[in-house]
Motif scaffolding. Structure first.
Motif, PDB file in Angstrom:
ATOM      1  N   ILE A   2      49.470  28.008  41.497  1.00 20.53           N
ATOM      2  CA  ILE A   2      50.049  29.086  40.880  1.00 20.53           C
ATOM      3  C   ILE A   2      48.614  29.535  40.257  1.00 20.53           C
ATOM      4  O   ILE A   2      48.471  28.695  38.732  1.00 20.53           O
ATOM      5  CB  ILE A   2      51.195  29.681  40.380  1.00 20.53           C
ATOM      6  CG1 ILE A   2      51.473  29.576  41.134  1.00 20.53           C
ATOM      7  CG2 ILE A   2      50.343  30.841  40.494  1.00 20.53           C
ATOM      8  CD1 ILE A   2      52.044  30.290  42.890  1.00 20.53           C
ATOM      9  N   GLY A   3      47.409  30.894  40.702  1.00 19.41           N
ATOM     10  CA  GLY A   3      46.187  30.939  39.639  1.00 19.41           C
ATOM     11  C   GLY A   3      45.349  30.168  39.585  1.00 19.41           C
ATOM     12  O   GLY A   3      44.031  30.321  39.050  1.00 19.41           O
ATOM     13  N   GLN A   4      45.422  29.164  40.141  1.00 12.49           N
ATOM     14  CA  GLN A   4      43.899  28.391  41.546  1.00 12.49           C
ATOM     15  C   GLN A   4      43.201  29.816  41.988  1.00 12.49           C
ATOM     16  O   GLN A   4      44.028  30.758  42.962  1.00 12.49           O
ATOM     17  CB  GLN A   4      44.329  27.249  42.034  1.00 12.49           C
ATOM     18  CG  GLN A   4      44.567  26.483  41.052  1.00 12.49           C
ATOM     19  CD  GLN A   4      43.500  25.447  40.270  1.00 12.49           C
ATOM     20  OE1 GLN A   4      42.886  25.845  40.501  1.00 12.49           O
ATOM     21  NE2 GLN A   4      43.780  24.376  39.712  1.00 12.49           N
ATOM     22  N   GLU A   5      42.156  29.628  42.132  1.00 15.93           N
ATOM     23  CA  GLU A   5      40.980  30.397  42.747  1.00 15.93           C
ATOM     24  C   GLU A   5      40.664  29.851  44.233  1.00 15.93           C
ATOM     25  O   GLU A   5      39.705  28.208  43.737  1.00 15.93           O
ATOM     26  CB  GLU A   5      40.089  31.214  41.446  1.00 15.93           C
ATOM     27  CG  GLU A   5      40.802  31.973  41.191  1.00 15.93           C
ATOM     28  CD  GLU A   5      39.351  33.049  40.548  1.00 15.93           C
ATOM     29  OE1 GLU A   5      38.823  33.558  40.485  1.00 15.93           O
ATOM     30  OE2 GLU A   5      39.034  32.199  38.980  1.00 15.93           O
ATOM     31  N   ALA A  69      37.953  38.477  39.080  1.00 10.73           N
ATOM     32  CA  ALA A  69      39.394  38.771  40.360  1.00 10.73           C
ATOM     33  C   ALA A  69      40.179  39.669  39.180  1.00 10.73           C
ATOM     34  O   ALA A  69      40.851  39.725  38.442  1.00 10.73           O
ATOM     35  CB  ALA A  69      40.239  37.215  39.583  1.00 10.73           C
ATOM     36  N   THR A 109      42.940  34.475  44.600  1.00 18.92           N
ATOM     37  CA  THR A 109      43.725  34.467  43.544  1.00 18.92           C
ATOM     38  C   THR A 109      45.360  33.622  43.847  1.00 18.92           C
ATOM     39  O   THR A 109      45.837  34.611  44.852  1.00 18.92           O
ATOM     40  CB  THR A 109      43.490  35.196  42.154  1.00 18.92           C
ATOM     41  OG1 THR A 109      42.607  34.490  41.648  1.00 18.92           O
ATOM     42  CG2 THR A 109      45.249  33.835  41.278  1.00 18.92           C
ATOM     43  N   THR A 111      48.557  33.691  44.375  1.00 18.37           N
ATOM     44  CA  THR A 111      49.933  34.255  43.831  1.00 18.37           C
ATOM     45  C   THR A 111      51.252  33.364  44.332  1.00 18.37           C
ATOM     46  O   THR A 111      51.983  33.698  43.298  1.00 18.37           O
ATOM     47  CB  THR A 111      49.551  35.741  43.696  1.00 18.37           C
ATOM     48  OG1 THR A 111      50.173  35.601  45.427  1.00 18.37           O
ATOM     49  CG2 THR A 111      48.202  36.021  42.665  1.00 18.37           C
ATOM     50  N   THR A 136      46.473  41.574  49.739  1.00 19.56           N
ATOM     51  CA  THR A 136      46.648  39.480  49.790  1.00 19.56           C
ATOM     52  C   THR A 136      46.564  39.740  51.305  1.00 19.56           C
ATOM     53  O   THR A 136      46.781  40.357  52.182  1.00 19.56           O
ATOM     54  CB  THR A 136      47.974  40.038  49.458  1.00 19.56           C
ATOM     55  OG1 THR A 136      49.253  41.257  50.181  1.00 19.56           O
ATOM     56  CG2 THR A 136      48.281  41.178  47.895  1.00 19.56           C
ATOM     57  N   THR A 153      38.340  25.384  45.582  1.00 17.15           N
ATOM     58  CA  THR A 153      38.993  25.802  44.805  1.00 17.15           C
ATOM     59  C   THR A 153      38.061  25.900  43.320  1.00 17.15           C
ATOM     60  O   THR A 153      36.848  25.360  43.790  1.00 17.15           O
ATOM     61  CB  THR A 153      39.370  25.199  43.343  1.00 17.15           C
ATOM     62  OG1 THR A 153      39.442  23.986  43.243  1.00 17.15           O
ATOM     63  CG2 THR A 153      40.669  24.357  44.268  1.00 17.15           C
TER      64      THR A 153
END
Length: 358
Positions: A2-5, A69, A109, A111, A136, A153
């Motif tokens: 979570i939070g990775q792009e 982001a 991102t 989520t 999304t 990533t």
């Protein structure tokens, strides 16, 4: 996660193969209801390419641009950019999918990350992705490998930039280094000069006939010559350079420091051995002088013999013979010592050296 792009790589415009150029995300779920009526009989169409590109030495390159982001200030109405298209498989079946072309060259991102099913043969994961404007899309990953999709990533790309870009780079100095390599920028085969210094100017994607663009470092030397190094330790069939054949400045300096330390250690050992040898020679000479007197001791210490020496002296000077023959001639005992393979020999009469063949 979570939070990775995630950055979705751009497909190559030069791809030549049997696969469809536009792959898809299956099992699409929108954050709003998506109406599929009215498109049931329409053929699936590939979305237009997105993302900037330039011409680099005759080869288009997709620049890595990672958008910030930040979502729209007004989220009341979303455009549903990743609305699926409907693919009709037969009269009775079809599926809603999101074309890869809508996602390529964009950053999302993570989520949501949910494992739906996991056993020894299959891991099914549902990933929720959000773009910079708050749109999304959900992606179901089946198994360990997803074909037709190339995702990086942002952290990995940033680490590559921090490690290489705007920093000195050196060709490795190893016995297994290639003698030449293929440079895709000018399509030339160039000589590989071990230890040569380059400057990494950028990280980018280069396109060939592969399905996706491939990550490369662009290097430039003092003569302003530019080459491309593939971000892949496995190398390539056309003998391009990979990361396996270059060193960062930190690695290069560490190797040089290790070589210097090894050279200094070798010189120190050589000097120590030399001093020990001199010490041993001195001790040996003193020992010969104590046993055989000053004159004979110095001669023996030099590995020499002289007429009239006894057998103990000669053995101390030349060592134990390879063979010896003893005969009786009248009242005298004649003994000959042979030294192989040199062919030298010493002849004694009654224990005294009377003839020398060196």
């Amino acid at each position: 996660m979570i939070g990775q792009e995630f950055y979705f790589a751009q497909r190559s415009p030069y791809f030549k193969g049997y696969a469809k150029q536009d792959t898809t995300f299956k099992d699409f779920f929108s954050d709003k209801q998506t109406a599929l009526q009215g498109i049931m009989n329409n053929p699936a169409k590939e979305a237009s390419r997105s993302g900037p590109s330039i011409s680099y030495g005759g080869i288009p390159i997709a620049k890595i641009k990672l958008p910030a982001a930040t979502a729209k200030k007004n989220n009341e109405v979303l455009s549903n950019l990743y609305k699926p298209i409907y693919i009709q498989h037969s009269s009775y079946s079809g599926e809603a999918v999101t074309p890869y072309s809508a996602l390529e060259n964009k950053t999302f991102t993570v989520t949501g990350w949910e494992i739906l099913k996991e056993d020894e043969n299959l891991c099914q994961t549902q990933v929720t992705l959000k773009d910079a404007d708050g749109e999304t899309v959900q992606w179901k990953i089946y198994g360990r490998r997803e074909s037709g999709i190339a995702v990086f990533t942002k952290g990995y790309l940033e680490k590559l930039k921090q490690t290489w870009v705007n920093k000195p780079v050196y060709f490795i100095e190893e016995s297994f280094a290639p003698s030449s390599f293929y440079n895709p920028l000018d399509k030339q085969t160039l000589n590989y000069a071990q230890g040569s210094k380059w400057q990494c100017t950028e990280l980018t994607f280069l396109f060939d006939e592969s399905f996706f663009g491939k990550l490369h470092l662009i290097l430039r030397n003092d003569a302003q010559q530019e080459i491309a190094v593939q971000i892949d330790d496995r190398g390539s069939l056309d003998k391009q350079l990979s990361l396996f054949y270059i060193w960062s400045e930190e690695k290069y300096l560490a190797v040089k420091q290790k070589e210097k330390a090894a050279q200094e250690a070798a010189l120190a050992k050589e000097e120590s051995d030399k001093k020990q040898q001199q010490k041993d020679i001195k001790a040996y000479r003193e020992s010969m002088i104590r046993q055989f007197g000053t004159a004979n001791g110095n001669i023996i210490a030099d590995g020499k013999v002289k007429m009239g020496m006894n057998q103990n002296m000669c053995e101390a000077a030349w060592g134990y013979p390879s063979d010896r023959i003893k005969t009786q001639v009248g009242a005298h005992v004649i003994e000959t010592w042979f030294y192989y393979p040199a062919g030298s020999w010493l002849k004694f009469q009654d224990g005294k050296l009377v003839q020398i063949k060196e």
